[in-house]
Design a protein around this motif. Structure first.
Motif, PDB file in Angstrom:
ATOM      1  N   MET A   1      35.460  28.417  29.816  1.00 23.87           N
ATOM      2  CA  MET A   1      35.194  29.747  30.341  1.00 23.87           C
ATOM      3  C   MET A   1      35.982  29.943  31.638  1.00 23.87           C
ATOM      4  N   LYS A   2      36.607  31.108  31.782  1.00 32.39           N
ATOM      5  CA  LYS A   2      37.400  31.381  32.971  1.00 32.39           C
ATOM      6  C   LYS A   2      36.506  31.681  34.168  1.00 32.39           C
ATOM      7  N   LYS A   3      37.007  31.289  35.337  1.00 29.05           N
ATOM      8  CA  LYS A   3      36.301  31.551  36.586  1.00 29.05           C
ATOM      9  C   LYS A   3      36.407  33.043  36.920  1.00 29.05           C
ATOM     10  N   PHE A   4      35.350  33.601  37.477  1.00 31.49           N
ATOM     11  CA  PHE A   4      35.331  35.011  37.857  1.00 31.49           C
ATOM     12  C   PHE A   4      36.367  35.261  38.939  1.00 31.49           C
ATOM     13  N   ASN A   5      37.259  36.207  38.715  1.00 31.48           N
ATOM     14  CA  ASN A   5      38.312  36.541  39.666  1.00 31.48           C
ATOM     15  C   ASN A   5      37.870  37.753  40.479  1.00 31.48           C
ATOM     16  N   PHE A   6      37.348  37.478  41.689  1.00 34.23           N
ATOM     17  CA  PHE A   6      36.841  38.555  42.539  1.00 34.23           C
ATOM     18  C   PHE A   6      37.951  39.517  42.941  1.00 34.23           C
ATOM     19  N   ARG A   7      39.145  39.001  43.201  1.00 35.38           N
ATOM     20  CA  ARG A   7      40.252  39.881  43.614  1.00 35.38           C
ATOM     21  C   ARG A   7      40.609  40.875  42.521  1.00 35.38           C
ATOM     22  N   LEU A   8      40.640  40.407  41.288  1.00 33.59           N
ATOM     23  CA  LEU A   8      40.948  41.303  40.183  1.00 33.59           C
ATOM     24  C   LEU A   8      39.846  42.347  40.026  1.00 33.59           C
ATOM     25  N   PHE A   9      38.599  41.927  40.132  1.00 36.30           N
ATOM     26  CA  PHE A   9      37.468  42.858  40.053  1.00 36.30           C
ATOM     27  C   PHE A   9      37.558  43.897  41.163  1.00 36.30           C
ATOM     28  N   ALA A  10      37.842  43.447  42.392  1.00 34.42           N
ATOM     29  CA  ALA A  10      37.941  44.362  43.534  1.00 34.42           C
ATOM     30  C   ALA A  10      39.098  45.343  43.336  1.00 34.42           C
ATOM     31  N   LEU A  11      40.209  44.861  42.792  1.00 36.67           N
ATOM     32  CA  LEU A  11      41.351  45.736  42.541  1.00 36.67           C
ATOM     33  C   LEU A  11      40.998  46.819  41.528  1.00 36.67           C
ATOM     34  N   VAL A  12      40.371  46.432  40.433  1.00 29.15           N
ATOM     35  CA  VAL A  12      40.008  47.402  39.404  1.00 29.15           C
ATOM     36  C   VAL A  12      39.016  48.414  39.966  1.00 29.15           C
ATOM     37  N   LEU A  13      38.029  47.937  40.701  1.00 28.73           N
ATOM     38  CA  LEU A  13      37.040  48.829  41.297  1.00 28.73           C
ATOM     39  C   LEU A  13      37.689  49.790  42.294  1.00 28.73           C
ATOM     40  N   ALA A  14      38.552  49.262  43.157  1.00 29.14           N
ATOM     41  CA  ALA A  14      39.231  50.108  44.138  1.00 29.14           C
ATOM     42  C   ALA A  14      40.126  51.136  43.458  1.00 29.14           C
ATOM     43  N   SER A  15      40.807  50.733  42.396  1.00 31.56           N
ATOM     44  CA  SER A  15      41.667  51.672  41.667  1.00 31.56           C
ATOM     45  C   SER A  15      40.841  52.790  41.037  1.00 31.56           C
ATOM     46  N   LEU A  16      39.700  52.422  40.464  1.00 31.92           N
ATOM     47  CA  LEU A  16      38.845  53.445  39.863  1.00 31.92           C
ATOM     48  C   LEU A  16      38.313  54.411  40.914  1.00 31.92           C
ATOM     49  N   VAL A  17      37.924  53.891  42.061  1.00 32.61           N
ATOM     50  CA  VAL A  17      37.432  54.749  43.147  1.00 32.61           C
ATOM     51  C   VAL A  17      38.555  55.655  43.641  1.00 32.61           C
ATOM     52  N   ASP A  18      39.761  55.102  43.829  1.00 30.81           N
ATOM     53  CA  ASP A  18      40.903  55.910  44.259  1.00 30.81           C
ATOM     54  C   ASP A  18      41.177  57.046  43.285  1.00 30.81           C
ATOM     55  N   GLU A  19      41.207  56.712  42.009  1.00 26.97           N
ATOM     56  CA  GLU A  19      41.487  57.730  40.988  1.00 26.97           C
ATOM     57  C   GLU A  19      40.384  58.783  40.970  1.00 26.97           C
ATOM     58  N   ALA A  20      39.130  58.355  41.106  1.00 28.32           N
ATOM     59  CA  ALA A  20      38.022  59.314  41.117  1.00 28.32           C
ATOM     60  C   ALA A  20      38.124  60.250  42.315  1.00 28.32           C
TER      61      ALA A  20
ATOM     62  N   ILE B   1      48.826  45.609  46.241  1.00 25.55           N
ATOM     63  CA  ILE B   1      47.805  44.913  47.028  1.00 25.55           C
ATOM     64  C   ILE B   1      47.294  43.693  46.275  1.00 25.55           C
ATOM     65  N   TYR B   2      47.118  43.806  44.978  1.00 27.89           N
ATOM     66  CA  TYR B   2      46.673  42.652  44.195  1.00 27.89           C
ATOM     67  C   TYR B   2      47.654  41.497  44.317  1.00 27.89           C
ATOM     68  N   PHE B   3      48.949  41.777  44.153  1.00 31.59           N
ATOM     69  CA  PHE B   3      49.939  40.703  44.228  1.00 31.59           C
ATOM     70  C   PHE B   3      50.039  40.125  45.640  1.00 31.59           C
ATOM     71  N   LEU B   4      49.829  40.947  46.651  1.00 33.35           N
ATOM     72  CA  LEU B   4      49.835  40.429  48.018  1.00 33.35           C
ATOM     73  C   LEU B   4      48.647  39.498  48.253  1.00 33.35           C
ATOM     74  N   LEU B   5      47.504  39.836  47.682  1.00 37.04           N
ATOM     75  CA  LEU B   5      46.299  39.021  47.879  1.00 37.04           C
ATOM     76  C   LEU B   5      46.251  37.804  46.972  1.00 37.04           C
ATOM     77  N   SER B   6      46.978  37.817  45.868  1.00 40.87           N
ATOM     78  CA  SER B   6      46.861  36.721  44.917  1.00 40.87           C
ATOM     79  C   SER B   6      47.734  35.522  45.275  1.00 40.87           C
ATOM     80  N   GLY B   7      48.659  35.669  46.215  1.00 43.92           N
ATOM     81  CA  GLY B   7      49.494  34.538  46.613  1.00 43.92           C
ATOM     82  C   GLY B   7      48.718  33.535  47.446  1.00 43.92           C
ATOM     83  N   LYS B   8      49.246  32.322  47.516  1.00 42.43           N
ATOM     84  CA  LYS B   8      48.610  31.304  48.347  1.00 42.43           C
ATOM     85  C   LYS B   8      48.798  31.657  49.819  1.00 42.43           C
TER      86      LYS B   8
END
Length: 128
Positions: free
Chosen positions: A1-20, A56-63
């Motif tokens: 099972m894959k680990k929950f990716n909080f950054r991806l979740f936050a990105l999707v949520l932020a994108s949905l809020v922006d679009e709304a 923003i996702y790619f900036l946050l996903s780097g080490k």
């Protein structure tokens, strides 16, 4: 099972809020004051918001560039004289440091060769 990716979740949520927010402003608030935007402008704005979210996702996903694990091999400069223990600056951060060899004077270029707990082990940087 894959680990929950909080950054991806936050990105999707932020994108949905922006679009709304974009659609609320464009489709509800602007017509109330008599401003009508062409469909292509709405699509362009949506694409810009989506592009910003992806960037923003790619900036946050780097080490992180600095961190305890990534210090070995990094170069810095001594902030204090290091006889047994002292301080070095690596990038914009100050770290506790020690040397296994002879004392290193202040303002000497050093390289991190090891780590012990929260202390970086450094040696003089050899001239190239």
């Amino acid at each position: 099972m894959k680990k929950f990716n909080f950054r991806l979740f936050a990105l999707v949520l932020a994108s949905l809020v922006d679009e709304a927010i974009l659609f609320i402003i464009v489709l509800w608030l602007l017509p109330l004051v008599g401003i009508e935007l062409p469909v292509w402008v709405i699509i362009l704005l949506a694409a810009v918001f989506l592009g910003i979210g992806i960037a923003i996702y790619f900036l946050l996903s780097g080490k992180p560039t600095l961190g305890f694990e990534s210090q070995i091999g990094m170069r810095g400069i001594t902030e204090t004289r290091i006889a047994r223990q002292g301080t070095v600056r690596i990038g914009n951060e100050l770290w506790s440091a020690a040397t296994t060899g002879e004392a290193i004077e202040k303002d000497t270029p050093v390289v991190v060769i090891n780590q012990k707990a929260l202390i970086l082990i450094v040696s003089r940087e050899l001239p190239s």
